[in-house]
Scaffold this motif. Sequence first.
Motif, PDB file in Angstrom:
ATOM      1  N   LEU A   4      46.696  35.669  37.948  1.00  0.00           N
ATOM      2  CA  LEU A   4      45.715  36.246  37.045  1.00  0.00           C
ATOM      3  C   LEU A   4      45.399  37.668  37.492  1.00  0.00           C
ATOM      4  O   LEU A   4      45.352  37.951  38.689  1.00  0.00           O
ATOM      5  N   PRO A   5      45.148  38.567  36.525  1.00  0.00           N
ATOM      6  CA  PRO A   5      44.806  39.943  36.904  1.00  0.00           C
ATOM      7  C   PRO A   5      43.422  39.996  37.542  1.00  0.00           C
ATOM      8  O   PRO A   5      42.588  39.107  37.346  1.00  0.00           O
ATOM      9  N   THR A   6      43.198  41.045  38.312  1.00  0.00           N
ATOM     10  CA  THR A   6      41.896  41.275  38.930  1.00  0.00           C
ATOM     11  C   THR A   6      41.368  42.630  38.497  1.00  0.00           C
ATOM     12  O   THR A   6      42.123  43.500  38.056  1.00  0.00           O
ATOM     13  N   ALA A   7      40.061  42.795  38.615  1.00  0.00           N
ATOM     14  CA  ALA A   7      39.426  44.077  38.311  1.00  0.00           C
ATOM     15  C   ALA A   7      38.360  44.333  39.356  1.00  0.00           C
ATOM     16  O   ALA A   7      37.556  43.444  39.660  1.00  0.00           O
ATOM     17  N   ASP A   8      38.364  45.526  39.929  1.00  0.00           N
ATOM     18  CA  ASP A   8      37.331  45.931  40.875  1.00  0.00           C
ATOM     19  C   ASP A   8      36.234  46.640  40.092  1.00  0.00           C
ATOM     20  O   ASP A   8      36.503  47.569  39.323  1.00  0.00           O
ATOM     21  N   ASP A  23      40.674  35.868  33.538  1.00  0.00           N
ATOM     22  CA  ASP A  23      41.556  34.960  32.812  1.00  0.00           C
ATOM     23  C   ASP A  23      41.894  35.613  31.477  1.00  0.00           C
ATOM     24  O   ASP A  23      41.157  35.502  30.505  1.00  0.00           O
ATOM     25  N   ASP A  24      43.012  36.326  31.443  1.00  0.00           N
ATOM     26  CA  ASP A  24      43.399  37.048  30.234  1.00  0.00           C
ATOM     27  C   ASP A  24      44.039  36.157  29.178  1.00  0.00           C
ATOM     28  O   ASP A  24      44.292  36.593  28.059  1.00  0.00           O
ATOM     29  N   ASP A  51      49.178  45.041  23.657  1.00  0.00           N
ATOM     30  CA  ASP A  51      50.236  45.113  24.662  1.00  0.00           C
ATOM     31  C   ASP A  51      49.936  44.246  25.882  1.00  0.00           C
ATOM     32  O   ASP A  51      50.698  44.236  26.843  1.00  0.00           O
ATOM     33  N   GLY A  52      48.794  43.541  25.878  1.00  0.00           N
ATOM     34  CA  GLY A  52      48.431  42.687  26.996  1.00  0.00           C
ATOM     35  C   GLY A  52      47.675  43.388  28.105  1.00  0.00           C
ATOM     36  O   GLY A  52      47.403  42.786  29.142  1.00  0.00           O
ATOM     37  N   MET A  53      47.329  44.661  27.889  1.00  0.00           N
ATOM     38  CA  MET A  53      46.559  45.391  28.898  1.00  0.00           C
ATOM     39  C   MET A  53      45.112  44.914  28.871  1.00  0.00           C
ATOM     40  O   MET A  53      44.517  44.739  27.810  1.00  0.00           O
ATOM     41  N   VAL A  54      44.552  44.699  30.059  1.00  0.00           N
ATOM     42  CA  VAL A  54      43.204  44.161  30.202  1.00  0.00           C
ATOM     43  C   VAL A  54      42.240  45.287  30.583  1.00  0.00           C
ATOM     44  O   VAL A  54      42.526  46.078  31.482  1.00  0.00           O
ATOM     45  N   ALA A  55      41.102  45.343  29.887  1.00  0.00           N
ATOM     46  CA  ALA A  55      40.027  46.276  30.229  1.00  0.00           C
ATOM     47  C   ALA A  55      38.779  45.452  30.514  1.00  0.00           C
ATOM     48  O   ALA A  55      38.478  44.498  29.790  1.00  0.00           O
TER      49      ALA A  55
END
Length: 64
Positions: A4-8, A23-24, A51-55
């Motif tokens: 899963l992606p992470t974000a700081d 959880d994208d 495009d699946g990019m997460v913000a």
Amino acid sequence: MPHLPTADIACPYCGETITLVVDDSAGDQRYVEDCHVCCRPIEVRVSVDDDGMVAVDAWGQDEA
């Protein structure tokens, strides 16, 4: 299984940088997560583009 992606983000209360696991697979979402340092509630908004990019945006519950 894919990671899963992470974000700081910086906690809007104590200023500490915390890492959120996102959880994208659920698409756009909004939820509350407690700061791992000061335990105050942070409003989190996750946006996933075509495009699946997460913000990830985050703010304190006392902010408008």
